[in-house]
Design a protein around this motif. Structure first.
Motif, PDB file in Angstrom:
ATOM      1  N   UNK A 197       3.808   9.182  -1.175  1.00  0.00           N
ATOM      2  CA  UNK A 197       4.644   7.746  -0.901  1.00  0.00           C
ATOM      3  C   UNK A 197       4.530   6.957   0.592  1.00  0.00           C
ATOM      4  N   UNK A 198       3.914   7.991   1.067  1.00  0.00           N
ATOM      5  CA  UNK A 198       3.095   7.182   2.504  1.00  0.00           C
ATOM      6  C   UNK A 198       2.060   8.089   3.233  1.00  0.00           C
ATOM      7  N   UNK A 199       1.484   7.846   4.317  1.00  0.00           N
ATOM      8  CA  UNK A 199       0.481   8.542   5.062  1.00  0.00           C
ATOM      9  C   UNK A 199       0.665   9.987   5.430  1.00  0.00           C
ATOM     10  N   UNK A 200       1.914  10.047   5.847  1.00  0.00           N
ATOM     11  CA  UNK A 200       2.434  11.384   6.061  1.00  0.00           C
ATOM     12  C   UNK A 200       2.850  12.413   4.954  1.00  0.00           C
ATOM     13  N   UNK A 201       2.382  11.730   3.829  1.00  0.00           N
ATOM     14  CA  UNK A 201       2.796  12.334   2.066  1.00  0.00           C
ATOM     15  C   UNK A 201       1.544  12.510   1.688  1.00  0.00           C
ATOM     16  N   UNK A 202       0.641  12.140   2.705  1.00  0.00           N
ATOM     17  CA  UNK A 202      -0.831  12.314   1.273  1.00  0.00           C
ATOM     18  C   UNK A 202      -0.929  13.017   1.171  1.00  0.00           C
ATOM     19  N   UNK A 203      -1.297  13.631  -0.114  1.00  0.00           N
ATOM     20  CA  UNK A 203      -1.816  14.411  -1.151  1.00  0.00           C
ATOM     21  C   UNK A 203      -3.188  14.330  -1.064  1.00  0.00           C
ATOM     22  N   UNK A 204      -4.415  15.762  -1.225  1.00  0.00           N
ATOM     23  CA  UNK A 204      -5.114  15.909  -0.470  1.00  0.00           C
ATOM     24  C   UNK A 204      -6.247  15.894  -2.017  1.00  0.00           C
ATOM     25  N   UNK A 205      -7.172  15.552  -1.707  1.00  0.00           N
ATOM     26  CA  UNK A 205      -8.432  15.331  -2.612  1.00  0.00           C
ATOM     27  C   UNK A 205      -9.734  15.827  -2.214  1.00  0.00           C
ATOM     28  N   UNK A 206     -10.735  16.621  -3.350  1.00  0.00           N
ATOM     29  CA  UNK A 206     -11.582  17.315  -3.108  1.00  0.00           C
ATOM     30  C   UNK A 206     -12.334  15.750  -3.752  1.00  0.00           C
ATOM     31  N   UNK A 207     -13.528  16.634  -3.258  1.00  0.00           N
ATOM     32  CA  UNK A 207     -14.809  15.617  -4.793  1.00  0.00           C
ATOM     33  C   UNK A 207     -14.381  16.203  -6.463  1.00  0.00           C
ATOM     34  N   UNK A 208     -14.410  14.963  -7.021  1.00  0.00           N
ATOM     35  CA  UNK A 208     -13.992  15.029  -8.594  1.00  0.00           C
ATOM     36  C   UNK A 208     -13.176  14.055  -9.287  1.00  0.00           C
ATOM     37  N   UNK A 209     -12.930  13.816 -10.520  1.00  0.00           N
ATOM     38  CA  UNK A 209     -11.964  12.950 -10.985  1.00  0.00           C
ATOM     39  C   UNK A 209     -10.979  13.487 -10.810  1.00  0.00           C
ATOM     40  N   UNK A 210      -9.888  12.038 -10.882  1.00  0.00           N
ATOM     41  CA  UNK A 210      -8.497  12.861  -9.923  1.00  0.00           C
ATOM     42  C   UNK A 210      -7.817  11.661 -10.907  1.00  0.00           C
ATOM     43  N   UNK A 211      -6.907  11.890 -11.618  1.00  0.00           N
ATOM     44  CA  UNK A 211      -6.320  11.196 -12.179  1.00  0.00           C
ATOM     45  C   UNK A 211      -4.428  10.690 -12.202  1.00  0.00           C
ATOM     46  N   UNK A 212      -3.912   9.602 -12.204  1.00  0.00           N
ATOM     47  CA  UNK A 212      -2.603   9.534 -12.060  1.00  0.00           C
ATOM     48  C   UNK A 212      -2.249   8.228 -12.796  1.00  0.00           C
ATOM     49  N   UNK A 213      -0.882   8.040 -12.772  1.00  0.00           N
ATOM     50  CA  UNK A 213       0.019   6.675 -13.815  1.00  0.00           C
ATOM     51  C   UNK A 213       0.486   5.615 -12.204  1.00  0.00           C
ATOM     52  N   UNK A 214       0.295   4.821 -12.142  1.00  0.00           N
ATOM     53  CA  UNK A 214       0.906   4.014 -11.328  1.00  0.00           C
ATOM     54  C   UNK A 214       1.465   2.722 -11.921  1.00  0.00           C
ATOM     55  N   UNK A 215       2.830   2.595 -11.766  1.00  0.00           N
ATOM     56  CA  UNK A 215       3.825   1.430 -11.868  1.00  0.00           C
ATOM     57  C   UNK A 215       3.155  -0.524 -11.272  1.00  0.00           C
ATOM     58  N   UNK A 216       3.403  -1.053 -12.238  1.00  0.00           N
ATOM     59  CA  UNK A 216       3.308  -2.035 -11.086  1.00  0.00           C
ATOM     60  C   UNK A 216       4.166  -2.629 -10.116  1.00  0.00           C
ATOM     61  N   UNK A 217       3.400  -2.848  -8.508  1.00  0.00           N
ATOM     62  CA  UNK A 217       4.120  -2.797  -7.078  1.00  0.00           C
ATOM     63  C   UNK A 217       4.470  -1.505  -7.055  1.00  0.00           C
ATOM     64  N   UNK A 218       3.128  -0.126  -7.108  1.00  0.00           N
ATOM     65  CA  UNK A 218       3.382   1.498  -6.363  1.00  0.00           C
ATOM     66  C   UNK A 218       2.109   0.802  -6.152  1.00  0.00           C
ATOM     67  N   UNK A 219       2.751   2.234  -5.203  1.00  0.00           N
ATOM     68  CA  UNK A 219       1.114   2.747  -4.148  1.00  0.00           C
ATOM     69  C   UNK A 219       1.701   3.936  -3.578  1.00  0.00           C
ATOM     70  N   UNK A 220       0.437   4.620  -3.865  1.00  0.00           N
ATOM     71  CA  UNK A 220       0.299   6.276  -3.804  1.00  0.00           C
ATOM     72  C   UNK A 220      -0.939   6.597  -2.210  1.00  0.00           C
ATOM     73  N   UNK A 221      -0.525   7.143  -2.221  1.00  0.00           N
ATOM     74  CA  UNK A 221      -1.457   7.854  -0.562  1.00  0.00           C
ATOM     75  C   UNK A 221      -1.830   9.248  -1.322  1.00  0.00           C
ATOM     76  N   UNK A 222      -3.711   9.059  -0.305  1.00  0.00           N
ATOM     77  CA  UNK A 222      -3.939  10.553  -1.013  1.00  0.00           C
ATOM     78  C   UNK A 222      -5.021  10.969   0.669  1.00  0.00           C
ATOM     79  N   UNK A 223      -5.606  12.030   0.462  1.00  0.00           N
ATOM     80  CA  UNK A 223      -5.891  12.253   1.687  1.00  0.00           C
ATOM     81  C   UNK A 223      -7.988  12.983   1.639  1.00  0.00           C
ATOM     82  N   UNK A 224      -8.297  13.058   2.525  1.00  0.00           N
ATOM     83  CA  UNK A 224     -10.247  13.298   1.814  1.00  0.00           C
ATOM     84  C   UNK A 224     -10.517  14.301   3.209  1.00  0.00           C
ATOM     85  N   UNK A 225     -10.837  15.478   3.140  1.00  0.00           N
ATOM     86  CA  UNK A 225     -11.533  16.174   4.316  1.00  0.00           C
ATOM     87  C   UNK A 225     -13.316  15.573   4.256  1.00  0.00           C
TER      88      UNK A 225
END
Length: 439
Positions: free
Chosen positions: A226-254
């Motif tokens: 839910x924020x930069x400090x809570x960003x969830x890590x991703x590597x290569x690949x396809x990643x699925x989530x469900x997003x509600x209108x108005x919602x922002x989600x954060x990820x980070x990639x090395x």
């Protein structure tokens, strides 16, 4: 003698108690891979989770009254409409420096092209060293946006090279009819060691700009933070989530030196309606200093599958920082690159408030190369083996930090029961020796 022995047992019991408390505080199921959310995080009505340890600071209207920001720290402040706030940073003559801001409007805030934030860094004479401004673009809705200012020591330039006080200016751009509500700010100040020798400053003429084939294997579930400090890590690949209108989600990639990042997104279909909504999905990419790299707000949605890609970026290279192009300049160091995705709140009016399926496709092309010869610890401007493991396992920032803490205290991989047994052993051995001494 007996009192000293008793004191020794008391100290040992205290160590045991501390060990037990530490063991009980270890992350459990609530910190499973891919999980979002940080205990104690300060989350505003829009859902942005501010870093829990951020210190409150009060920006000044004059440089002479500006509070000093410390390198490596995170701060919070509030920015009013048409507001201007100054902060002070003290720099030496060897380090590059970066001051970043995440501006978070209140929930439901309408936005226009004119609404945004500008961050600049100036020396004591008022000379502007570097700046960046960011707005909401074609997406007419408020959401977290990031920008940074830098002091880059460019070879052959005498500008902004002296040691001393520098000033970070944060300005809010708006129109007369813009939303008057305050914006919350999350402020970070980071320094980057100098290098010796400086190395090349000219960009390579040829680089791969074509989009690679999408990653194979199908989408795997991974919810964002839910924020930069809570960003969830991703590597290569396809990643699925469900997003509600108005919602922002954060990820980070090395992304390491010499590597190239490609990101695509696809919104799944909805049976609810077939009405067109412009700017349905906004993607934004920030670099390891939390500076804006690029964004895309052109995705229209009519109820069927819709996809888009972030523009191809140059491979990460030290010499990118000397480019006039902002996107190229931002790809200046290795480390975690932060990806955010926001679903337009306007979709709720047509398709309801239910979540829509979102797939992110991440490709990191190229082998990691040796980085510059930093004159000090690279800090966040590097990719470690632990970072790659975090990406593979979907660890959030706090989850990875907790793992680092476990390694520091030597408890990595040791369960709570084992810690208790070890603690009882530490208590039992001195007690046994004490009894033998009295016999």
């Amino acid at each position: 003698m007996d009192r000293r022995r008793g004191g020794g047992r008391g100290r040992t019991a205290g160590v045991l108690g501390a060990a037990v408390c530490a063991a009980l505080a270890l992350p459990g199921g609530a910190w499973a891979a891919g999980g979002a959310g940080t205990a104690g995080a300060d989350t505003d009505a829009k859902g942005y989770a501010f870093e829990a340890d951020a210190a409150r600071v009060k920006g000044a209207v004059s440089t002479l009254d500006a509070e000093r920001l410390q390198a490596g720290r995170t701060y919070r402040d509030t920015l009013k409409k048409d507001g201007k706030l100054y902060y002070r940073v003290d720099l030496d003559a060897q380090q590059n420096a970066y001051a970043s801001v995440v501006a978070v409007p209140k929930a439901g805030t309408a936005a226009t092209f004119a609404d945004g934030v500008k961050v600049s860094m100036r020396d004591g004479s008022g000379t502007q060293c570097g700046y960046q401004d960011e707005d909401f673009g074609s997406g007419k809705y408020g959401r977290p946006i990031a920008a940074y200012a830098d002091r880059t020591l460019e070879p052959g330039s005498s500008t902004c090279r002296k040691a001393g006080a520098y000033y970070v200016l944060v300005e809010r751009t708006s129109k007369e009819d813009s939303d008057p509500g305050d914006w919350e700010l999350e402020i970070r100040f980071r320094t980057e060691p100098g290098v010796k020798p400086v190395g090349p400053t000219k960009l390579p003429e040829n680089w791969a700009s074509g989009t690679p084939q999408p990653p194979a294997g199908g989408p795997r579930p991974r919810d964002g933070g839910a924020g930069l400090h809570e960003a969830v890590s991703l590597g290569e690949g396809e990643w699925r989530t469900d997003l509600r209108p108005g919602q922002t989600v954060f990820y980070r990639i090395p992304v390491d030196w010499g590597q190239q990042l490609f990101v695509g997104a696809e919104l799944g279909s909805s049976p609810a309606a077939d009405t067109y909504v412009g700017g349905a999905l906004a993607l934004s990419l920030e670099n390891p200093a939390y500076g804006h790299v690029t964004d895309s707000q052109s995705l229209g949605y009519s109820g069927g599958p819709a996809s888009m890609e972030l523009g191809p970026q140059r491979p990460v290279a030290y010499e990118n920082r000397f480019a006039a192009n902002r996107e190229t300049s931002a790809m200046r160091f290795a480390g975690w690159y932060y990806l955010s995705a926001t679903l337009s709140p306007e979709l709720a009016e047509v398709y309801g408030d239910g979540a829509l399926p979102l797939t992110l496709r991440v490709t990191v092309r190229g082998k990691a190369e040796a980085g510059p010869a930093y004159q000090g610890d690279a800090g966040p401007f590097a990719v470690t083996g632990d970072d790659r493991d975090a990406a593979e396992n979907g660890l959030s920032v706090p989850a990875q930090q907790r793992g680092d803490t476990l390694r520091i205290v030597g408890l990595a991989g040791i369960g709570t029961g084992t810690v208790l047994v070890l603690g009882l052993g530490v208590w039992w051995l001195p007690a046994r020796r004490s009894a033998a001494g009295r016999a």
